[in-house]
Design a protein around this motif. Structure first.
Motif, mmCIF file in Angstrom:
data_model
loop_
_atom_site.group_PDB
_atom_site.id
_atom_site.type_symbol
_atom_site.label_atom_id
_atom_site.label_comp_id
_atom_site.label_asym_id
_atom_site.label_seq_id
_atom_site.Cartn_x
_atom_site.Cartn_y
_atom_site.Cartn_z
ATOM 1 N N ILE A 31 -19.652 -7.845 -27.429
ATOM 2 C CA ILE A 31 -18.363 -8.179 -27.176
ATOM 3 C C ILE A 31 -18.213 -9.430 -27.712
ATOM 4 N N ASN A 32 -19.509 -10.325 -27.330
ATOM 5 C CA ASN A 32 -19.266 -11.879 -28.015
ATOM 6 C C ASN A 32 -18.894 -11.813 -29.495
ATOM 7 N N GLU A 33 -19.692 -10.810 -30.225
ATOM 8 C CA GLU A 33 -19.678 -10.938 -31.874
ATOM 9 C C GLU A 33 -18.050 -10.084 -32.165
ATOM 10 N N THR A 164 -12.108 -8.170 -25.730
ATOM 11 C CA THR A 164 -13.141 -8.495 -24.570
ATOM 12 C C THR A 164 -13.102 -7.290 -23.944
ATOM 13 N N VAL A 165 -12.013 -6.795 -23.399
ATOM 14 C CA VAL A 165 -12.060 -5.538 -22.507
ATOM 15 C C VAL A 165 -11.781 -4.349 -22.827
ATOM 16 N N ILE A 166 -12.098 -4.057 -24.417
ATOM 17 C CA ILE A 166 -11.628 -2.723 -25.131
ATOM 18 C C ILE A 166 -12.366 -1.606 -24.633
ATOM 19 N N ASP A 167 -13.667 -1.839 -24.235
ATOM 20 C CA ASP A 167 -14.412 -0.741 -23.770
ATOM 21 C C ASP A 167 -15.514 -1.218 -23.009
ATOM 22 N N ASN A 168 -15.933 -0.137 -22.379
ATOM 23 C CA ASN A 168 -17.254 -0.330 -21.322
ATOM 24 C C ASN A 168 -18.051 0.791 -20.939
ATOM 25 N N GLY A 169 -17.811 1.802 -21.737
ATOM 26 C CA GLY A 169 -18.648 2.935 -21.750
ATOM 27 C C GLY A 169 -17.757 3.987 -20.892
ATOM 28 N N LEU A 170 -18.125 4.831 -19.917
ATOM 29 C CA LEU A 170 -17.541 6.035 -19.309
ATOM 30 C C LEU A 170 -16.881 5.601 -18.304
ATOM 31 N N GLY A 171 -15.873 4.654 -18.456
ATOM 32 C CA GLY A 171 -15.083 4.394 -17.061
ATOM 33 C C GLY A 171 -14.335 5.458 -16.782
ATOM 34 N N THR A 172 -13.673 5.372 -15.292
ATOM 35 C CA THR A 172 -13.119 6.447 -14.970
ATOM 36 C C THR A 172 -11.855 7.114 -15.888
ATOM 37 N N PHE A 245 -21.399 -2.925 -13.095
ATOM 38 C CA PHE A 245 -21.728 -4.336 -13.163
ATOM 39 C C PHE A 245 -22.481 -4.643 -11.844
ATOM 40 N N ARG A 246 -23.343 -4.961 -11.576
ATOM 41 C CA ARG A 246 -24.120 -5.473 -10.355
ATOM 42 C C ARG A 246 -24.285 -6.862 -10.219
ATOM 43 N N LYS A 247 -24.284 -7.383 -11.496
ATOM 44 C CA LYS A 247 -24.291 -8.955 -11.639
ATOM 45 C C LYS A 247 -22.999 -9.159 -11.938
ATOM 46 N N ARG A 248 -22.533 -10.794 -12.085
ATOM 47 C CA ARG A 248 -21.396 -11.086 -12.420
ATOM 48 C C ARG A 248 -21.118 -10.376 -13.753
ATOM 49 N N ASP A 249 -19.867 -9.863 -14.170
ATOM 50 C CA ASP A 249 -19.545 -9.576 -15.391
ATOM 51 C C ASP A 249 -19.478 -10.433 -16.437
ATOM 52 N N PRO A 250 -20.570 -10.352 -17.402
ATOM 53 C CA PRO A 250 -20.433 -11.709 -18.431
ATOM 54 C C PRO A 250 -19.135 -11.638 -19.304
ATOM 55 N N ARG A 251 -18.388 -10.527 -19.228
ATOM 56 C CA ARG A 251 -17.119 -10.655 -20.035
ATOM 57 C C ARG A 251 -16.181 -11.507 -19.424
ATOM 58 N N ALA A 252 -16.485 -11.802 -18.224
ATOM 59 C CA ALA A 252 -15.506 -12.825 -17.351
ATOM 60 C C ALA A 252 -15.830 -14.350 -18.089
ATOM 61 N N ASP A 253 -16.853 -14.520 -18.385
ATOM 62 C CA ASP A 253 -16.916 -15.916 -18.950
ATOM 63 C C ASP A 253 -16.416 -16.095 -20.463
ATOM 64 N N LEU A 255 -13.624 -14.688 -21.020
ATOM 65 C CA LEU A 255 -12.106 -14.598 -20.793
ATOM 66 C C LEU A 255 -11.964 -16.103 -20.263
ATOM 67 N N ARG A 256 -12.736 -16.520 -19.405
ATOM 68 C CA ARG A 256 -12.683 -18.048 -18.832
ATOM 69 C C ARG A 256 -12.763 -18.763 -19.967
ATOM 70 N N SER A 257 -13.469 -18.924 -20.963
ATOM 71 C CA SER A 257 -13.671 -19.849 -21.938
ATOM 72 C C SER A 257 -12.376 -19.803 -22.959
ATOM 73 N N ALA A 258 -11.617 -18.573 -22.933
ATOM 74 C CA ALA A 258 -10.358 -18.502 -23.850
ATOM 75 C C ALA A 258 -9.235 -19.188 -23.243
ATOM 76 N N LEU A 259 -9.530 -19.084 -21.650
ATOM 77 C CA LEU A 259 -8.316 -19.749 -20.892
ATOM 78 C C LEU A 259 -8.454 -21.209 -20.755
ATOM 79 N N GLN A 260 -9.807 -21.554 -20.935
ATOM 80 C CA GLN A 260 -9.912 -23.388 -21.067
ATOM 81 C C GLN A 260 -9.576 -23.822 -22.232
ATOM 82 N N ARG A 261 -9.581 -23.019 -23.407
ATOM 83 C CA ARG A 261 -9.354 -23.438 -24.641
ATOM 84 C C ARG A 261 -7.751 -23.479 -24.531
ATOM 85 N N LEU A 262 -7.129 -22.436 -24.008
ATOM 86 C CA LEU A 262 -5.534 -22.469 -24.207
ATOM 87 C C LEU A 262 -4.791 -23.379 -23.280
#
Ligand code: ACO
Length: 355
Positions: A31-33, A164-172, A245-253, A255-262
């Motif tokens: 997703i980063n790329e 960032t949120v476009i896809d994450n596999g076989l969601g519901t 995601f059983r750890k903190r979702d790395p995509r949140a970071d 989104l957070r960086s985008a918010l901090q830039r904005l």
């Protein structure tokens, strides 16, 4: 029997993958790329290649979506008069239901964006605004919501969100689309079903509720007390927990960086970080062993809010991100999958027929 189907492998896919570290891969790209080098339409080109076209590029997708936004705009009369004063979630559902049976991937995606802005404008008593077919989805969405072009930093932030949120596999919702199209139903029907599955609060309906929750916690003046009370009452904390995601979702970071830039001084983010820290601790106490960490919803909601999207539109805009992936997965299912038909275990009454 697993009522939530956890652990069940229901499809083989070349489209996207969530690995054990929590990284989402789309067609082999992280997703980063995708955010840095492809953007929303560039990622759609990757998702749709061999399913909804060949030789697709970011530019060709921008052009096709632009042309299909113009087509969708010309069809507004088919559904808008009756949908204009319904809740946005329902209005969008009506717009998708109005699509012709043979609608293309691009026509469906474009209809969704045109519907959202036409409905938002109708709510404010404004007439629909014709799309600019040369713009990206993010630029035209913001232009037609605001009635004037948005500054580039807002366009960039929305593009980052959508990618960032476009896809994450076989969601519901992705699964729902696959089930529907597995019967050889139309892509339009499958996408209406995927959208319906998405709108629930446990899934794509969560982001606006995350902001509502932050407001309620803020109004209480006592983060810890509010969380304890909510969890003791059996409430789910929106923005925490995820089946995969059983750890903190790395995509949140991202989104957070985008918010901090904005918006470098976003006060809500400071508060949200404190809520997150305490909520993860409270969840560990109330649900030991469950590993309930932050998902993307709080950061997504803060970013959309800073972009100037109203809460009611959070879920439909989230669906704009997901629609291209639902489409790719559904078309993959149509190409190579079998009709999906699981089995239920009967636990009702036995043999009560009279002879
Ligand atoms: N707050 C409180 N308790 C929770 C939460 C939460 N956010 N999430 C899970 N739990 C609890 C469940 O109640 C369950 O408890 P129990 O075993 O005592 O019954 C336990 O933790 C395990 O949770 P599951 O329900 O098995 O988790 P599941 O994988 O089915 O659900 C889900 C995932 C729906 C996302 C859940 O974590 C949730 O409801 N979160 C809050 C809503 C939310 O943020 N949704 C957005 C998800 S992101 C997306 O879909 C785009």
């Amino acid at each position: 029997m697993s009522g939530g189907l956890e652990g069940v492998i229901a499809a083989e896919t070349v489209i996207s993958n969530l690995d054990e570290s929590g990284t989402v891969w789309v067609r082999g790209h992280s997703i980063n790329e995708l955010v840095s080098n492809y953007g929303y339409e560039g990622t759609i080109a990757l998702l749709w290649e061999d399913f909804a076209g060949t030789g697709l590029t970011r530019e060709s997708v921008i052009a096709q979506l632009g042309a299909d936004r113009a087509l969708a705009f010309s069809r507004l009369e088919d559904w808008l008069p009756k949908a204009a004063h319904r809740p946005l979630i329902e209005g969008v559902r009506r717009a998708l239901a109005s699509l012709p049976e043979d609608s293309s991937a691009s026509a469906i995606t474009a209809t969704l964006t045109v519907a959202i802005t036409a409905l938002l404008r109708a709510q404010n008593g404004q007439p629909p605004m014709a799309p600019n077919v040369t713009l990206t989805t993010s630029a035209d969405l913001l232009r037609t919501i605001r009635g004037e072009p948005a500054e580039q930093r807002f366009v960039n932030a929305l593009d980052t969100y959508l990618t960032t949120v476009i896809d994450n596999g076989l969601g519901t919702s992705t699964f729902a689309g696959r089930v529907i199209i597995s019967t050889q139903a139309s892509l339009a029907s499958a996408m209406l079903g995927a959208y319906g599955a998405f709108t629930g609060p446990l899934h794509g309906g969560a982001p606006s509720l995350a902001l509502d929750m932050l407001d309620r916690i803020g109004a209480s003046g006592d983060i810890e007390g509010w969380l304890e009370h909510a969890l003791a009452g059996g409430e789910r904390l929106i923005g925490f927990g995820h089946r995969m995601f059983r750890k903190r979702d790395p995509r949140a970071d991202i989104l957070r960086s985008a918010l901090q830039r904005l918006d470098p001084n976003n006060q809500r983010l400071v508060f949200a970080q404190e809520v997150e820290r305490r909520a993860v601790g409270a969840l560990a106490r109330y649900k030991p062993g469950r590993r309930l960490e932050a998902n993307i919803e709080i950061d997504a909601a803060l970013l959309l809010d800073a972009i100037g999207i109203t809460r009611e539109a959070f879920t439909p805009i989230f669906a704009v991100a997901r629609m291209p992936a639902w489409i790719a997965h559904a078309l993959e299912q149509r190409k190579s999958g079998r009709m999906m038909r699981p089995t239920s275990h009967y636990i009702g009454r036995q043999s009560i027929d009279t002879k």
